[in-house]
Design an enzyme around this catalytic site. Sequence first.
Site: not given
Length: 669
Positions: A430-434, A475, A408
């Site tokens: 891909q997920f905001a968490d990442f 996630h 990222e």
Amino acid sequence: MNFDRKDYTDQQLTGFYERLLWPRMIEEKMLVLLRQGKISKWFSGIGQEAIAVGASMALDSDEWIMPLHRNLGVFTTRDMPLHKLFKQWQGNQDGYSKGRERSFHFGSREHHVCGMISHLGPQLALADGVALAHKLSNEKKVALAFSGEGGTSEGDFHEALNVAAVWDLPVIFLIENNGYGLSTPTSEQYRCVSLVDKAKGYGMEGVTVDGNNILAVYDTLKGVREYCLKNQKPYFIEAITFRMRGHEEASGTKYVPTHLFELWKQKDPIDNYEKYLLQQGVLQSAQVEQIKADLKEKLEAELSIGFDAAPLTISTPNELQDVYAPLPLNNSVQVINHSRSFSNDVPEGNELRMLDAIKQGLQQSLQKHDKLVIMGQDIAEYGGAFKITEGFVQEFGKQRIRNTPICESAIVGAALGLSLKGYKSVMEMQFADFVTVGFNQIINNLAKIYYRWGQNADVVVRMPTGGGVGAGPFHSQSNEAWFVHTPGLKVVYPSTPLDAKGLLIAAINDPNPVLFFEHKALYRSVSGPVPDSYYEIEIGKARHVREGDELSIITYGSGVLWAEDYAAAHPEIAIDILDLRTLLPLDYDAIAAAVKRTGRVIVLHEDTLTGGIGGEIVAWIAENCFTYLDAPVMRCASLDTPIPFNIELEKNFMAQGRLEETVNKIMRY
């Protein structure tokens, strides 16, 4: 030290000498001025000038360089005027960053020099983005990124080299191995015999060069540049040198064994090259002295201009204005003023799910902007984790719809590099968490670059966010508040398909970095009319969802649906609902109007209570709208815990389950 003049003329060899000597003389003068308190800080490049000068001379003047804080030779070789550089070092308003940045943490579009941030490694990914732009535009150009041996220990180093190799980008990674990262010697930095050995692991070629030999550096860079252009591949160069002074002047050099200074003094790049020119008869002693005298005269003349700078004028409006790059003046796109949903201003259109509206916004933006690139994990043939980009590869090609490695930070950095070359980009997290592993690039590079030296970051980061789907702690979390705290970013969070499409198009057209939050649970569960046309919803404007005079619920994202459902189930309360849509900048006029309409306010959000944006809104209302209140402003938020996986635990976590309790409490006042 062996110098190979090849077929260089005496005039060319003399030019190398003058270029090499100029930053040394400047720095010797700056060290005197530092002791006199005329400048505040200095990172010395004494003994390393041949790398910066030789590399810069080997490139075309319009090829971007990402230097470090010890690369004065890059700035001087790019002919940046000393008087303006000196104003920069003084923190003067007439410097390259209007007094907002220190020493070498600035850039200049005119000179194709990109300002670094102190984290070192992240700038390597910017070179990837610039090189990608060259590749997409079929330009025969390279990008050059400097790093020190200490920076090779960072994850950003690995990510940038891996992306450059996988994407076959014409990037030169130049590592100045000067033996120490501040006080940490190379023996404590890595275990490979030479840093150049790392190149093999990325499938790229590499070479080690004597970093104190100006002709060797120049010749190596020339050859490497030709290789990168011919083969459209990256290249790794390790330049061996030494740091003759401290990391910066205040740190000193007591940690360095004395004999190393004696050894490397014999390898001084300027002394040795000067002796070579004298031995070869290229220059005579009198000519050397004349060159030094001429440069000294130039130095003093430039400094006299620099010292004559006007006093700093502080303007708070100017400071605030320069947080964001201005919006385009001639933007002919249709703007839909969809600010009152309960009135008759709702546009007509086909019924689309939120997912489809976002897809349409991306598709039309790709058609509108030839220089728009979409990047993310699994977004090409697979169509993304949520299938939003499905079919895009067939329509727009793999050059513009780019699968990325799992890195990222490097991809956000590459997106910023694209912006240096006038490209737009959308990066799908891909997920905001990442986003945590790309946090530094967003917070310290994207957000600050325009304020620091006037370079905009034309980047949108798509952030699939939120709970309600039983995806667990990694996630499902709501992390929008992390970014609302950062000046320079814009944070957008739609709750309807109409807004999602229009706000996404507006975000892509905006020259500033936008974090675009998309609630995963709303992708397929929410539908609404969406015009087929290419249109914008203005960023920074809230939407009045429902009119009432007893209670205002200020919210966004999934909170809008919760508030609407609650209002429909409780017709006995005249509930007013405001959908913020944009969290940074906030629509304070709309918030104030909501307070005035009812005198009772709940701020509702899915994010956890502590540190959520609700606290900021409540504080603003208390400071600015206190006289209109009939009750304390209350927050309704999710539990201060990580979001759990089990569906029943998740329901207990969510703010939705506490909305009725909060409404009852405020209505009792």
